[in-house]
Design an enzyme around this catalytic site. Structure first.
Site, PDB file in Angstrom:
ATOM      1  N   GLU A   1      -1.649   7.359  14.596  1.00  0.00           N
ATOM      2  CA  GLU A   1      -0.509   7.290  15.513  1.00  0.00           C
ATOM      3  C   GLU A   1      -0.945   7.287  16.977  1.00  0.00           C
ATOM      4  OE1 GLU A   1       1.111   8.917  11.677  1.00  0.00           O
ATOM      5  OE2 GLU A   1      -0.721   9.149  12.852  1.00  0.00           O
TER       6      GLU A   1
ATOM      7  N   ARG B   1       0.836  -1.205   0.000  1.00  0.00           N
ATOM      8  CA  ARG B   1       0.000   0.000   0.000  1.00  0.00           C
ATOM      9  C   ARG B   1       0.872   1.257   0.000  1.00  0.00           C
ATOM     10  NH1 ARG B   1      -5.130   0.033   3.776  1.00  0.00           N
ATOM     11  NH2 ARG B   1      -3.572   0.320   5.405  1.00  0.00           N
TER      12      ARG B   1
ATOM     13  N   ARG C   1      -1.662   3.985  18.372  1.00  0.00           N
ATOM     14  CA  ARG C   1      -0.517   3.067  18.361  1.00  0.00           C
ATOM     15  C   ARG C   1       0.586   3.511  19.314  1.00  0.00           C
ATOM     16  NH1 ARG C   1      -0.784   2.859  11.761  1.00  0.00           N
ATOM     17  NH2 ARG C   1      -2.505   1.373  11.615  1.00  0.00           N
TER      18      ARG C   1
ATOM     19  N   GLU D   1       1.130  12.958   5.873  1.00  0.00           N
ATOM     20  CA  GLU D   1       2.255  13.882   6.053  1.00  0.00           C
ATOM     21  C   GLU D   1       2.938  14.151   4.717  1.00  0.00           C
ATOM     22  OE1 GLU D   1       4.255  13.514  10.211  1.00  0.00           O
ATOM     23  OE2 GLU D   1       3.992  11.465   9.465  1.00  0.00           O
TER      24      GLU D   1
ATOM     25  N   GLY E   1       1.841   8.691   7.811  1.00  0.00           N
ATOM     26  CA  GLY E   1       2.910   9.282   7.034  1.00  0.00           C
ATOM     27  C   GLY E   1       2.508   9.607   5.611  1.00  0.00           C
TER      28      GLY E   1
END
Length: 257
Positions: free
Chosen positions: A131, A25, A134, A111, A108
Site C-alpha cells: 500500500e 489471484r 501505491r 489483513e 488485504g
C-alpha cells in the site's frame, strides 16, 4: 452455501471456506467481502471450526485494484468499515478459524489472514504490504491486527520499503504458527481444525473473545477478566463432564505432538 465467489463445504463439524477467484489471484472485491461477512455470520451450531483457504496458486493478492476507482473521503471510510465488519466476523465470530496460506498473502490478503486464529503457511507463501508504494494505507484492519503479530517496526518496514517476507521469514517473525511443505497445508489445517472442534465450545469462545481483550487490558483489569471467564468456563456442563472424564482416567493426558 457456495457462491460464485466462495466455495463452502462441510466435513463433520469442520466447514471449509475457499476464496474462489483464482483467475484474479483471489483478490478481494466488494462482493467477495460481503460474501465473507454473510458466510461467517451465518454458521449454525453444528459448525465447530472453519478452515479458510484460497483456490488456485495464491491465498489472496489483496484488494482488487480494478474496482478501486476514485472515492471521496466519506466513501473511503465506509468502504474500509465494510472490510472491518467482514473480518470482525472471522476474528470474533462463533468459531475458531484456521487459514491455509500459499502463494501471495499480500495487502488485504494479509489483513484477511491476520483475522484468523491459526495460520498454516506452505513454503510457497510470501507476504507483502504494498500500500505504501501505491499511495494507500491499509484499510482492512491490518494496522490493528498485524502489529500484534509482528510488531509496529516490522509492519512499518514492510509498508515503507515494500519489503517482502518469504514463508520461512514469515514463520520466524510470527505471521504463521505452522510451516509445511507445499501441498500439505489443507491436511494440516483440517487436522488442527478437528482438534479445535473437539474442544468445549465455551472454551474455544473464551480463547477467541476473552484472550485478545485481556492482552489489551492493564494487568489488574486483565486478571479480573480472566477470573470471570475462568469461572464461567468451568461452570459449563461440558467442562464439568470433561473434568470428570479426566479424573476417571477416560481422557488423554498432555503429550508431545
Amino acid at each position: 452455501m457456495s457462491t460464485s465467489l466462495l466455495n463452502v463445504s462441510s466435513d463433520g463439524p469442520v466447514t471449509h471456506v475457499r476464496l474462489a477467484r483464482p483467475a484474479k489471484r483471489n483478490a478481494l472485491n466488494d462482493a467477495l467481502i460481503a460474501e465473507l461477512q454473510r458466510t461467517f455470520a451465518g454458521f449454525d451450531a453444528g459448525v465447530r471450526a472453519v478452515v479458510l483457504s484460497g483456490e488456485g496458486a495464491h491465498f489472496c493478492a489483496g484488494l482488487d485494484l480494478s474496482e478501486l476507482g476514485e472515492r471521496s473521503a466519506a466513501e473511503g471510510i465506509l468502504h474500509s468499515r465494510s472490510w472491518h465488519a467482514a473480518f470482525e466476523q472471522i476474528q470474533f465470530g462463533r468459531v475458531p478459524v484456521v487459514a491455509v496460506l500459499h502463494g501471495a498473502v499480500v495487502g488485504g490478503g494479509l489483513e484477511l489472514a491476520s483475522a484468523a486464529h491459526i495460520r498454516v503457511a506452505e513454503r510457497s507463501s510470501f507476504y507483502g504490504l504494498p500500500e505504501g508504494q501505491r499511495g494507500l494505507f491499509v484499510g482492512g484492519g491490518g494496522s490493528a491486527r498485524i502489529p500484534r503479530l509482528i510488531g509496529v517496526a516490522r509492519m512499518s518496514d514492510m509498508m515503507l520499503t515494500g519489503r517482502v517476507h518469504d514463508a520461512e521469514e514469515g514463520q520466524r517473525i510470527g505471521l504463521s504458527q505452522y510451516l509445511v511443505d507445499d501441498g500439505q497445508g489443507l491436511a494440516t489445517a483440517f487436522e488442527l481444525a478437528r482438534k479445535i472442534a473437539s474442544n468445549a465450545p465455551l472454551s474455544n469462545f473464551a480463547v477467541m473473545h476473552a484472550l485478545p481483550r485481556i492482552a489489551e487490558q492493564g494487568q489488574a483489569a486483565g486478571l479480573f477478566t480472566e477470573s470471570l471467564m475462568a469461572a464461567i468456563a468451568q461452570a459449563d456442563d461440558a467442562a464439568k463432564q470433561r473434568m470428570r472424564d479426566f479424573l476417571d482416567g477416560k481422557a488423554g493426558k498432555v503429550a508431545k505432538s
